[in-house]
Design a protein around this motif. Structure first.
Motif, PDB file in Angstrom:
ATOM      1  N   ALA A 196       0.726  -1.182   0.108  1.00  0.00           N
ATOM      2  CA  ALA A 196       0.038  -0.106   0.047  1.00  0.00           C
ATOM      3  C   ALA A 196       0.887   1.236   0.000  1.00  0.00           C
ATOM      4  O   ALA A 196       0.454   2.259  -0.767  1.00  0.00           O
ATOM      5  CB  ALA A 196      -0.950  -0.047   1.146  1.00  0.00           C
ATOM      6  N   ALA A 197       1.816   1.179   0.776  1.00  0.00           N
ATOM      7  CA  ALA A 197       2.831   2.284   0.705  1.00  0.00           C
ATOM      8  C   ALA A 197       3.471   2.701  -0.486  1.00  0.00           C
ATOM      9  O   ALA A 197       3.485   3.907  -1.023  1.00  0.00           O
ATOM     10  CB  ALA A 197       3.934   2.289   1.761  1.00  0.00           C
ATOM     11  N   GLN A 198       3.852   1.693  -1.249  1.00  0.00           N
ATOM     12  CA  GLN A 198       4.120   1.882  -2.525  1.00  0.00           C
ATOM     13  C   GLN A 198       3.072   2.281  -3.655  1.00  0.00           C
ATOM     14  O   GLN A 198       3.463   3.219  -4.580  1.00  0.00           O
ATOM     15  CB  GLN A 198       4.834   0.394  -3.279  1.00  0.00           C
ATOM     16  CG  GLN A 198       5.463   0.428  -4.461  1.00  0.00           C
ATOM     17  CD  GLN A 198       6.099  -0.770  -4.997  1.00  0.00           C
ATOM     18  OE1 GLN A 198       5.919  -1.691  -4.381  1.00  0.00           O
ATOM     19  NE2 GLN A 198       6.350  -0.782  -6.143  1.00  0.00           N
ATOM     20  N   MET A 199       2.054   1.863  -3.433  1.00  0.00           N
ATOM     21  CA  MET A 199       0.713   2.243  -4.531  1.00  0.00           C
ATOM     22  C   MET A 199       0.698   3.719  -4.026  1.00  0.00           C
ATOM     23  O   MET A 199       0.158   4.304  -5.014  1.00  0.00           O
ATOM     24  CB  MET A 199      -0.312   1.425  -3.983  1.00  0.00           C
ATOM     25  CG  MET A 199      -0.249   0.048  -4.603  1.00  0.00           C
ATOM     26  SD  MET A 199      -0.124  -0.283  -6.176  1.00  0.00           S
ATOM     27  CE  MET A 199      -1.569   0.326  -6.793  1.00  0.00           C
ATOM     28  N   HIS A 200       0.702   4.189  -2.930  1.00  0.00           N
ATOM     29  CA  HIS A 200       0.151   5.640  -2.554  1.00  0.00           C
ATOM     30  C   HIS A 200       1.262   6.471  -2.250  1.00  0.00           C
ATOM     31  O   HIS A 200       0.958   7.668  -1.854  1.00  0.00           O
ATOM     32  CB  HIS A 200      -0.742   5.540  -1.437  1.00  0.00           C
ATOM     33  CG  HIS A 200      -1.912   4.873  -1.533  1.00  0.00           C
ATOM     34  ND1 HIS A 200      -2.925   5.084  -2.701  1.00  0.00           N
ATOM     35  CD2 HIS A 200      -2.379   3.409  -1.368  1.00  0.00           C
ATOM     36  CE1 HIS A 200      -3.856   4.113  -2.584  1.00  0.00           C
ATOM     37  NE2 HIS A 200      -3.526   3.198  -1.855  1.00  0.00           N
ATOM     38  N   GLY A 201       2.541   6.296  -2.465  1.00  0.00           N
ATOM     39  CA  GLY A 201       3.645   7.200  -2.278  1.00  0.00           C
ATOM     40  C   GLY A 201       3.818   8.177  -3.325  1.00  0.00           C
ATOM     41  O   GLY A 201       2.935   8.090  -4.158  1.00  0.00           O
ATOM     42  N   GLY A 202       4.936   8.891  -3.228  1.00  0.00           N
ATOM     43  CA  GLY A 202       5.081   9.981  -3.924  1.00  0.00           C
ATOM     44  C   GLY A 202       5.358   9.501  -5.388  1.00  0.00           C
ATOM     45  O   GLY A 202       6.018   8.381  -5.802  1.00  0.00           O
ATOM     46  N   LEU A 203       4.734  10.343  -6.285  1.00  0.00           N
ATOM     47  CA  LEU A 203       4.919   9.947  -7.752  1.00  0.00           C
ATOM     48  C   LEU A 203       5.815  10.900  -8.557  1.00  0.00           C
ATOM     49  O   LEU A 203       5.664  12.210  -8.012  1.00  0.00           O
ATOM     50  CB  LEU A 203       3.413   9.868  -8.453  1.00  0.00           C
ATOM     51  CG  LEU A 203       2.820   8.775  -8.124  1.00  0.00           C
ATOM     52  CD1 LEU A 203       1.309   8.916  -8.566  1.00  0.00           C
ATOM     53  CD2 LEU A 203       3.235   7.238  -8.507  1.00  0.00           C
ATOM     54  N   PRO A 204       6.540  10.653  -9.555  1.00  0.00           N
ATOM     55  CA  PRO A 204       7.354  11.440 -10.435  1.00  0.00           C
ATOM     56  C   PRO A 204       6.154  12.423 -11.026  1.00  0.00           C
ATOM     57  O   PRO A 204       5.158  12.327 -11.250  1.00  0.00           O
ATOM     58  CB  PRO A 204       8.164  10.525 -11.525  1.00  0.00           C
ATOM     59  CG  PRO A 204       7.503   9.371 -11.564  1.00  0.00           C
ATOM     60  CD  PRO A 204       6.565   9.187 -10.157  1.00  0.00           C
ATOM     61  N   PRO A 205       6.541  13.599 -11.359  1.00  0.00           N
ATOM     62  CA  PRO A 205       5.754  14.517 -12.192  1.00  0.00           C
ATOM     63  C   PRO A 205       5.414  14.128 -13.435  1.00  0.00           C
ATOM     64  O   PRO A 205       5.961  13.907 -14.283  1.00  0.00           O
ATOM     65  CB  PRO A 205       6.630  15.691 -11.891  1.00  0.00           C
ATOM     66  CG  PRO A 205       7.959  15.561 -11.973  1.00  0.00           C
ATOM     67  CD  PRO A 205       8.131  14.263 -11.037  1.00  0.00           C
ATOM     68  N   VAL A 206       4.042  13.849 -13.644  1.00  0.00           N
ATOM     69  CA  VAL A 206       3.652  13.354 -15.032  1.00  0.00           C
ATOM     70  C   VAL A 206       2.447  14.082 -15.427  1.00  0.00           C
ATOM     71  O   VAL A 206       1.594  13.827 -16.506  1.00  0.00           O
ATOM     72  CB  VAL A 206       3.066  11.953 -14.782  1.00  0.00           C
ATOM     73  CG1 VAL A 206       4.540  10.923 -14.654  1.00  0.00           C
ATOM     74  CG2 VAL A 206       2.060  11.864 -13.564  1.00  0.00           C
ATOM     75  N   GLY A 207       2.293  15.520 -14.944  1.00  0.00           N
ATOM     76  CA  GLY A 207       1.108  16.120 -15.373  1.00  0.00           C
ATOM     77  C   GLY A 207       0.850  16.355 -16.769  1.00  0.00           C
ATOM     78  O   GLY A 207      -0.166  16.290 -17.350  1.00  0.00           O
ATOM     79  N   ARG A 208       2.055  16.841 -17.449  1.00  0.00           N
ATOM     80  CA  ARG A 208       2.087  17.206 -18.899  1.00  0.00           C
ATOM     81  C   ARG A 208       1.555  15.854 -19.842  1.00  0.00           C
ATOM     82  O   ARG A 208       0.864  15.857 -20.762  1.00  0.00           O
ATOM     83  CB  ARG A 208       3.232  18.039 -19.537  1.00  0.00           C
ATOM     84  CG  ARG A 208       3.330  19.194 -18.899  1.00  0.00           C
ATOM     85  CD  ARG A 208       4.543  20.107 -19.246  1.00  0.00           C
ATOM     86  NE  ARG A 208       4.477  21.232 -18.676  1.00  0.00           N
ATOM     87  CZ  ARG A 208       5.534  21.938 -18.763  1.00  0.00           C
ATOM     88  NH1 ARG A 208       6.964  21.832 -19.466  1.00  0.00           N
ATOM     89  NH2 ARG A 208       5.571  23.215 -18.250  1.00  0.00           N
ATOM     90  N   LEU A 209       2.406  14.805 -19.158  1.00  0.00           N
ATOM     91  CA  LEU A 209       2.090  13.340 -20.097  1.00  0.00           C
ATOM     92  C   LEU A 209       0.456  13.209 -19.708  1.00  0.00           C
ATOM     93  O   LEU A 209      -0.251  12.890 -20.892  1.00  0.00           O
ATOM     94  CB  LEU A 209       2.678  12.268 -19.275  1.00  0.00           C
ATOM     95  CG  LEU A 209       2.629  10.889 -19.560  1.00  0.00           C
ATOM     96  CD1 LEU A 209       2.681  10.818 -21.378  1.00  0.00           C
ATOM     97  CD2 LEU A 209       3.260   9.847 -18.911  1.00  0.00           C
ATOM     98  N   VAL A 210      -0.125  13.459 -18.655  1.00  0.00           N
ATOM     99  CA  VAL A 210      -1.565  12.963 -18.347  1.00  0.00           C
ATOM    100  C   VAL A 210      -2.449  14.266 -19.431  1.00  0.00           C
ATOM    101  O   VAL A 210      -3.412  13.693 -19.774  1.00  0.00           O
ATOM    102  CB  VAL A 210      -1.978  13.163 -16.981  1.00  0.00           C
ATOM    103  CG1 VAL A 210      -3.444  13.298 -16.724  1.00  0.00           C
ATOM    104  CG2 VAL A 210      -1.260  12.017 -16.174  1.00  0.00           C
ATOM    105  N   LEU A 211      -2.040  15.558 -19.277  1.00  0.00           N
ATOM    106  CA  LEU A 211      -2.792  16.310 -19.964  1.00  0.00           C
ATOM    107  C   LEU A 211      -2.563  16.030 -21.472  1.00  0.00           C
ATOM    108  O   LEU A 211      -3.731  16.087 -22.291  1.00  0.00           O
ATOM    109  CB  LEU A 211      -2.285  17.636 -19.719  1.00  0.00           C
ATOM    110  CG  LEU A 211      -2.661  18.966 -20.668  1.00  0.00           C
ATOM    111  CD1 LEU A 211      -4.219  18.999 -20.253  1.00  0.00           C
ATOM    112  CD2 LEU A 211      -2.076  20.265 -20.141  1.00  0.00           C
TER     113      LEU A 211
END
Length: 378
Positions: free
Chosen positions: A190-205
């Motif tokens: 669970a900690a791995q699933m909800h830990g900090g993620l790399p910045p992917v905002g522009r990929l998502v957009l």
């Protein structure tokens, strides 16, 4: 522990073939047939397409929870069962509300299958083969599009119900063939699933805007040929075969391109193809529409393939979390755009050119975002 590439990748391809290629995209050649048979009018058929995109959003958002609750193999079983049931229920002309319910649930099935399959397969194969594995999984989408484009015109001559039942039966066959080879990745803590993620905002957009731009060919392409160009239902089905051929090519090329260039640069290349695809649809003449259909198929699956690779490239073990976010953005954008396109289609007297022009604008915006994206961007 990794596994040989072929078995889980082909099982994943069967899932995307059923949940996306058939449950979602086989509706495109059925669109003009249902209008011709009097089941719905053009605006209603467009609305059903938008409702399906909404179901896809629900499925994509719920996929991680479903996978954790049931395990990945059982979740894939549930998605395949729902896809088969939804197609069978659409064989009854129960009115717009009835068809809308089951097209929504078909979308849910597709969202669950798409949200879980790619990351699950990539997690059980060797790291250097993940791009190829993702391409094989998405090959199922193109194969399903082509299969549906061939099945629907052949079956619709016996009536619209026969086409829906044929799609349901095909899904059951694929499910039975694939289920013993489902990928079974270890459950991430669970900690791995909800830990900090790399910045992917522009990929998502960028991926979300790409999905919005692809709504016109994904929903209206066959109808554009059949009614917009006056070529008839059979020609509309053939146009969707062209799209499927492009999708098969895009799935293979996208995975290989991502392995060679990396996900970010491959994303720009794939989106440039999408821009050309939407632009050529607006040129006069059937030949340009054929070119548009082919390139739209390449882009529709190629962009997804490279986005999947980009998610893995940036997030590693958390790629599944990033992929759910990108898939959700794609689904949100497509659902919202689908309803907007249905409204525009009705308000413009069913003008295909108007909605393809909007799709072109959205595709250009998607490519612009991808061009300024960097793995370190916020």
């Amino acid at each position: 522990m990794t596994r040989p590439l072929i078995a889980p990748a082909l099982a994943g391809a069967a899932a995307t073939c059923s949940g996306i290629g058939l449950a979602r995209f086989a509706y495109v050649p059925l669109f003009p047939a249902m209008v011709a048979a009097g089941w719905v009018d053009g605006a209603g058929a467009g609305l059903l397409g938008a409702i399906n995109l909404t179901g896809y959003l629900i499925g994509a958002l719920s996929a991680p929870r479903v996978g954790r609750a049931l395990s990945i193999p059982r979740a894939l079983d549930a998605g395949m069962a729902l896809a088969a049931l939804a197609a069978a229920c659409c064989a009854w002309q129960g009115g717009l509300a009835w068809l809308g319910l089951w097209r929504c649930l078909a979308g849910v099935a597709g969202g669950v299958l798409m949200g879980l399959t790619g990351p699950a397969v990539q997690s059980v194969v060797a790291a250097q083969r993940r791009g190829v594995a993702g391409g094989i999984v998405l090959l199922g989408v193109g194969s399903g599009i082509t299969l549906g484009a061939l099945l629907v015109p052949a079956l619709v001559g016996y009536g619209v119900p026969a086409a829906w039942l044929g799609l349901s039966a095909t899904t059951v066959v694929l499910w039975l063939a694939a289920r013993r080879f489902w990928p079974a990745p270890p459950v991430a803590p669970a900690a791995q699933m909800h830990g900090g993620l790399p910045p992917v905002g522009r990929l998502v957009l960028s991926y979300g805007l790409s999905g919005a731009g692809l709504v016109p060919p994904m929903v209206y392409l066959a109808d554009f040929a059949a009614r917009g160009h006056g070529l008839g239902v059979r020609a509309g089905g053939l146009m969707w075969v062209v799209f499927g051929i492009g999708a098969v090519s895009g799935s293979l090329a996208g995975g290989a391109l991502a392995d060679r260039l990396g996900g970010r640069r491959a994303m720009v290349v794939a989106l440039s193809v999408q821009v050309v695809a939407l632009g050529t649809a607006l040129l006069p003449g059937v030949a340009w529409l054929v070119v548009s259909g082919l390139l739209s198929g390449v882009a529709a699956v190629g962009v997804t393939s490279v986005a999947l690779a980009a998610a893995r490239e940036r997030a590693g073990a958390q790629a599944g979390v990033v992929w759910v976010r990108t898939t959700a953005a794609f689904a949100v954008a497509q659902a919202a755009t689908g309803f907007a396109m249905a409204a525009i289609f009705g308000a413009t007297g069913e003008s295909h050119a108007a909605i393809f022009a909007v799709g072109l604008l959205l595709s250009v915006l998607s490519m612009a975002v991808a061009m300024v994206d960097r793995p370190t961007s916020a």
